[in-house]
Design a protein around this motif. Structure first.
Motif, mmCIF file in Angstrom:
data_model
loop_
_atom_site.group_PDB
_atom_site.id
_atom_site.type_symbol
_atom_site.label_atom_id
_atom_site.label_comp_id
_atom_site.label_asym_id
_atom_site.label_seq_id
_atom_site.Cartn_x
_atom_site.Cartn_y
_atom_site.Cartn_z
ATOM 1 N N TRP A 101 2.296 5.830 -7.260
ATOM 2 C CA TRP A 101 1.164 6.076 -8.161
ATOM 3 C C TRP A 101 0.159 7.099 -7.626
ATOM 4 C CZ3 TRP A 101 3.637 1.398 -8.150
ATOM 5 C CH2 TRP A 101 4.032 0.882 -9.385
ATOM 6 N N GLY A 102 0.225 7.383 -6.331
ATOM 7 C CA GLY A 102 -0.684 8.364 -5.757
ATOM 8 C C GLY A 102 -1.857 7.709 -5.055
ATOM 9 N N ILE A 103 -2.417 8.440 -4.098
ATOM 10 C CA ILE A 103 -3.486 7.887 -3.271
ATOM 11 C C ILE A 103 -4.760 7.632 -4.064
ATOM 12 C CG2 ILE A 103 -4.454 10.108 -2.529
ATOM 13 C CD1 ILE A 103 -4.617 8.839 0.320
ATOM 14 N N ASP A 104 -4.927 8.313 -5.195
ATOM 15 C CA ASP A 104 -6.140 8.156 -6.006
ATOM 16 C C ASP A 104 -5.991 7.094 -7.094
ATOM 17 O OD1 ASP A 104 -7.461 10.181 -4.581
ATOM 18 O OD2 ASP A 104 -6.544 11.735 -5.829
ATOM 19 N N PHE A 105 -4.894 6.354 -7.057
ATOM 20 C CA PHE A 105 -4.651 5.319 -8.068
ATOM 21 C C PHE A 105 -5.797 4.298 -8.062
ATOM 22 C CE2 PHE A 105 -2.499 1.171 -9.089
ATOM 23 C CZ PHE A 105 -2.321 1.416 -10.426
ATOM 24 N N GLU A 106 -6.343 4.011 -9.225
ATOM 25 C CA GLU A 106 -7.500 3.118 -9.325
ATOM 26 C C GLU A 106 -7.125 1.694 -9.703
ATOM 27 O OE1 GLU A 106 -10.250 4.902 -11.994
ATOM 28 O OE2 GLU A 106 -10.723 6.586 -10.650
ATOM 29 N N GLY A 107 -5.835 1.431 -9.871
ATOM 30 C CA GLY A 107 -5.412 0.076 -10.192
ATOM 31 C C GLY A 107 -5.323 -0.776 -8.938
ATOM 32 N N ASP A 108 -4.589 -1.882 -9.042
ATOM 33 C CA ASP A 108 -4.448 -2.770 -7.887
ATOM 34 C C ASP A 108 -2.998 -3.238 -7.774
ATOM 35 O OD1 ASP A 108 -4.116 -4.735 -9.861
ATOM 36 O OD2 ASP A 108 -6.225 -5.309 -9.779
ATOM 37 N N GLU A 109 -2.774 -4.222 -6.911
ATOM 38 C CA GLU A 109 -1.416 -4.693 -6.647
ATOM 39 C C GLU A 109 -0.765 -5.336 -7.858
ATOM 40 O OE1 GLU A 109 -1.275 -7.228 -3.279
ATOM 41 O OE2 GLU A 109 -1.873 -5.679 -1.845
ATOM 42 N N ARG A 110 -1.564 -5.770 -8.823
ATOM 43 C CA ARG A 110 -0.967 -6.403 -10.005
ATOM 44 C C ARG A 110 -0.062 -5.433 -10.753
ATOM 45 N NH1 ARG A 110 -6.363 -8.934 -12.564
ATOM 46 N NH2 ARG A 110 -7.099 -6.927 -11.772
ATOM 47 N N HIS A 115 5.643 -4.175 -12.243
ATOM 48 C CA HIS A 115 6.818 -3.294 -12.216
ATOM 49 C C HIS A 115 7.973 -3.930 -11.448
ATOM 50 C CE1 HIS A 115 4.049 -0.306 -13.784
ATOM 51 N NE2 HIS A 115 5.043 0.552 -13.903
ATOM 52 N N ILE A 116 7.661 -4.629 -10.373
ATOM 53 C CA ILE A 116 8.705 -5.318 -9.609
ATOM 54 C C ILE A 116 9.362 -6.398 -10.473
ATOM 55 C CG2 ILE A 116 9.125 -6.897 -7.679
ATOM 56 C CD1 ILE A 116 8.836 -4.061 -6.724
ATOM 57 N N ASP A 149 0.829 -1.207 0.000
ATOM 58 C CA ASP A 149 0.000 0.000 0.000
ATOM 59 C C ASP A 149 0.864 1.257 0.000
ATOM 60 O OD1 ASP A 149 -2.327 -1.458 -0.020
ATOM 61 O OD2 ASP A 149 -2.681 -1.295 2.128
ATOM 62 N N HIS A 150 1.937 1.240 0.785
ATOM 63 C CA HIS A 150 2.819 2.404 0.852
ATOM 64 C C HIS A 150 3.488 2.654 -0.496
ATOM 65 C CE1 HIS A 150 5.484 5.334 2.790
ATOM 66 N NE2 HIS A 150 6.456 4.808 2.061
#
Length: 225
Positions: A179-188, A193-194, A172-173
Motif C-alpha cells: 500500500w505504500g509508506i504513506d498509507f493512512e489505513g491500519d492493519e484491518r 485482504h488476507i 508493517d512490511h
C-alpha cells in the motif's frame, strides 16, 4: 531498507560487521547466540542472516538449518575453519556462502549483495509455489486448472508472500510494500485482504496456505501433496 541478522558470540565481530553494514545502508540486528537470533526472527522481517559457526550452545550449522527450514532466508556463514569438510558441512546445512576469518568487511558486503540478488528477483515474471503459479505479466493466478483474476492489491499481496515461501513477513512490511509508506489505513485493511485470499485459495488447494504468525505477520506456507 534491507535488514541483516548478525549472529556471533564475539562482540567485536558483531560491532565490526554491524558498523560496516550500516555504513553501506543496511539495517542490522546483532545477536550473541542462536536463542537471541531466533527470537529476533520471530518478531522481525529479516532479509539475510550472517552466522558464526563456532558459538557456545547451538552452533552455526544447526542455526543455519533452523533458519532455512523455518524462514527460508539466505545465510552466510562466518568461520575460522577453512577445511573442505567444514565447508561441506556448512553447505549441507543450507548456507548460501562461506567466509573464512579473518576477512575484509567489504568482502562480506560484496558476497551479501550477490546472495541477495539471487533471492530478490522482483523482475521474475512467474512465481511457482506448490500447485499455484503467479504470472506477473497478466496478473493471473493459476491454482491447478483454475485461473483467478484478483483485485490488484490482493494480487500484489499474494505475489509478495509467494516470492519467498515460508518466510515470515511483518504486517508493517506488507503494508508498506503493497500500500505504500504513506498509507493512512491500519492493519484491518491487511487482515481483510488476507481473509479474502484465504477464502479464494482454500477450496482450490492444500499445498499452499496463508499462515498467521502470532504477533508478527503472515507467511505463505507451502507443502508437498
Amino acid at each position: 531498507m534491507t535488514s541483516i541478522l548478525i549472529t556471533d558470540d564475539d562482540p567485536y565481530i558483531r560491532m565490526l560487521v554491524s558498523r560496516t553494514l550500516q555504513e553501506s545502508g543496511y539495517h542490522t540486528y546483532p545477536a550473541s547466540g542462536a536463542d537471541e537470533a531466533l527470537s529476533i526472527l520471530e518478531k522481525t522481517t529479516i532479509d539475510l542472516a550472517v552466522v558464526d559457526v563456532m558459538m557456545p550452545g547451538t552452533d552455526g550449522y544447526t542455526l543455519t538449518k533452523e533458519i532455512r527450514d523455518l524462514y527460508g532466508l539466505p545465510v552466510i556463514l562466518l568461520t575460522a575453519k577453512g577445511e573442505i569438510r567444514d565447508k561441506e558441512q556448512g553447505y549441507r546445512a543450507g548456507t548460501d556462502d562461506y567466509i573464512v576469518k579473518p576477512f575484509e568487511p567489504k568482502e562480506l558486503i560484496f558476497r551479501m549483495e550477490a546472495v541477495l540478488r539471487r533471492y530478490d528477483k522482483p523482475s521474475q515474471q512467474s512465481i511457482a509455489a506448490g500447485e499455484m503459479t503467479i504470472d506477473r505479466t497478466n496478473y493471473d493466478v493459476q491454482v491447478g486448472s483454475t485461473h483467478l483474476m484478483l483485485p490488484l492489491k490482493e494480487f500484489e499481496l499474494l505475489a509478495l508472500l509467494a516470492s519467498r515461501p515460508n518466510r515470515v513477513f511483518s504486517r508493517d512490511h506488507l503494508i508498506e510494500t503493497v500500500w505504500g509508506i504513506d498509507f493512512e489505513g491500519d492493519e484491518r485493511t491487511l487482515n481483510v485482504h488476507i481473509r479474502r485470499l484465504r477464502a479464494r485459495l482454500s477450496p482450490l488447494t492444500q499445498s499452499v496456505s496463508i499462515e498467521t504468525v502470532r504477533g508478527v505477520g503472515y507467511k505463505l506456507g507451502v507443502k508437498e501433496i
